[in-house]
Design an enzyme around this catalytic site. Structure first.
Site, PDB file in Angstrom:
ATOM      1  N   GLU A  37      57.220  46.397  36.528  1.00 64.16           N
ATOM      2  CA  GLU A  37      56.018  47.057  37.041  1.00 64.16           C
ATOM      3  C   GLU A  37      54.772  46.305  36.590  1.00 64.16           C
ATOM      4  OE1 GLU A  37      53.416  51.020  36.026  1.00 64.16           O
ATOM      5  OE2 GLU A  37      55.574  51.084  35.630  1.00 64.16           O
ATOM      6  N   ASP A  41      52.373  44.428  39.274  1.00 59.27           N
ATOM      7  CA  ASP A  41      50.972  44.830  39.370  1.00 59.27           C
ATOM      8  C   ASP A  41      50.072  43.605  39.475  1.00 59.27           C
ATOM      9  OD1 ASP A  41      48.701  46.788  38.998  1.00 59.27           O
ATOM     10  OD2 ASP A  41      48.412  45.560  37.224  1.00 59.27           O
ATOM     11  N   ASN A 106      54.910  53.229  40.993  1.00 59.49           N
ATOM     12  CA  ASN A 106      55.360  52.349  39.911  1.00 59.49           C
ATOM     13  C   ASN A 106      56.565  51.530  40.352  1.00 59.49           C
ATOM     14  OD1 ASN A 106      53.379  53.485  38.343  1.00 59.49           O
ATOM     15  ND2 ASN A 106      54.759  54.820  37.191  1.00 59.49           N
ATOM     16  N   GLU A 109      55.514  48.651  42.592  1.00 57.11           N
ATOM     17  CA  GLU A 109      55.033  47.498  41.823  1.00 57.11           C
ATOM     18  C   GLU A 109      56.199  46.749  41.180  1.00 57.11           C
ATOM     19  OE1 GLU A 109      50.504  48.632  40.476  1.00 57.11           O
ATOM     20  OE2 GLU A 109      52.131  49.281  39.176  1.00 57.11           O
TER      21      GLU A 109
END
Length: 230
Positions: A37, A41, A106, A109
């Site tokens: 994650e 991101d 989440n 990502e």
């Protein structure tokens, strides 16, 4: 869903593994999607930033930043994850099953992080551009859509039961004599961000936007605030 065949399927399994599963790798280290994650991101910010940069060749940095923020904000990612069916693939402990609205975002990502490690930046860009941006996002409509960042920050604070305060730091004048307000956002005693605007309302909006961005990217600050409830 992806538009290509994965090479290393274990990366995608990890991307869909919520920490509530309490899984561990052979080495004994925790096995969940939090590290992917983090990586996803950063990659998502870069890819969406590049797409927005080329889509609006005459727009300035502030407009581009706002547009990217609208696309990669947690609520948007959660919606996109649901629309492509990713939410149905997440593995979490049934006894601790949560309806956390961030869960799907989440995982989205983390999926981007898995694609990056498995097939590289090019495949990430192709997936986001063809499978997400072209099919699920009206980038022009989204770019000009007004977002009330102050309301979103207030919702976040109410959800986590923490205090929110806007403090005017100073009021100055620009070269043409217009007033310029500088405001800081304080959540449960933690200064999160500042924002300047030609009105108090605008400075609150900018400070709120910056605070939401920091809460998303600064996990240490996020946890300190959430764990400092009175």
């Amino acid at each position: 869903m992806l538009g290509f065949y994965p090479h290393k399927i274990s990366l995608y399994q990890e991307a869909l593994m919520h920490k509530s599963m309490l899984a561990h790798a052979k080495s004994g280290s925790p096995l969940n999607n939090e590290r992917l994650e983090f990586l996803g991101d950063a990659v998502l910010d870069a890819v969406v930033g590049e797409i927005v940069f080329h889509h609006f060749p005459k727009k300035r940095e502030g407009f581009l930043t706002n547009t990217r923020s609208k696309i990669v904000q947690r609520e948007s990612l959660g919606r996109l994850a649901t629309e492509i069916g990713l939410d149905k693939l997440i593995r979490q402990n049934e006894h601790n099953k949560t309806h956390n609205s961030y869960l799907a975002g989440n995982a989205f990502e983390a999926l981007i992080g898995a694609i990056y490690l498995d097939r590289g930046y090019g495949h990430c860009k192709t997936f986001i551009r063809k499978k997400i941006m072209h099919r699920l996002i009206d980038i022009d409509k989204l770019a000009y859509q007004e977002v009330n960042f102050k309301s979103k920050l207030l919702e976040w604070c109410q959800k986590h039961k923490v205090s929110l305060e806007y403090i005017l730091l100073d009021e100055t004048k620009t070269e043409d004599g217009s007033p310029l307000f500088n405001t800081k956002v304080v959540i449960n005693g933690h200064e999160c961000a500042r924002g300047k605007g030609y009105s108090k309302k605008e400075s609150h909006q900018k400070a709120s936007r910056n605070a939401l961005h920091r809460l998303k990217h600064d996990r240490k600050l996020h946890d300190e605030i959430v764990n400092s409830k009175q």
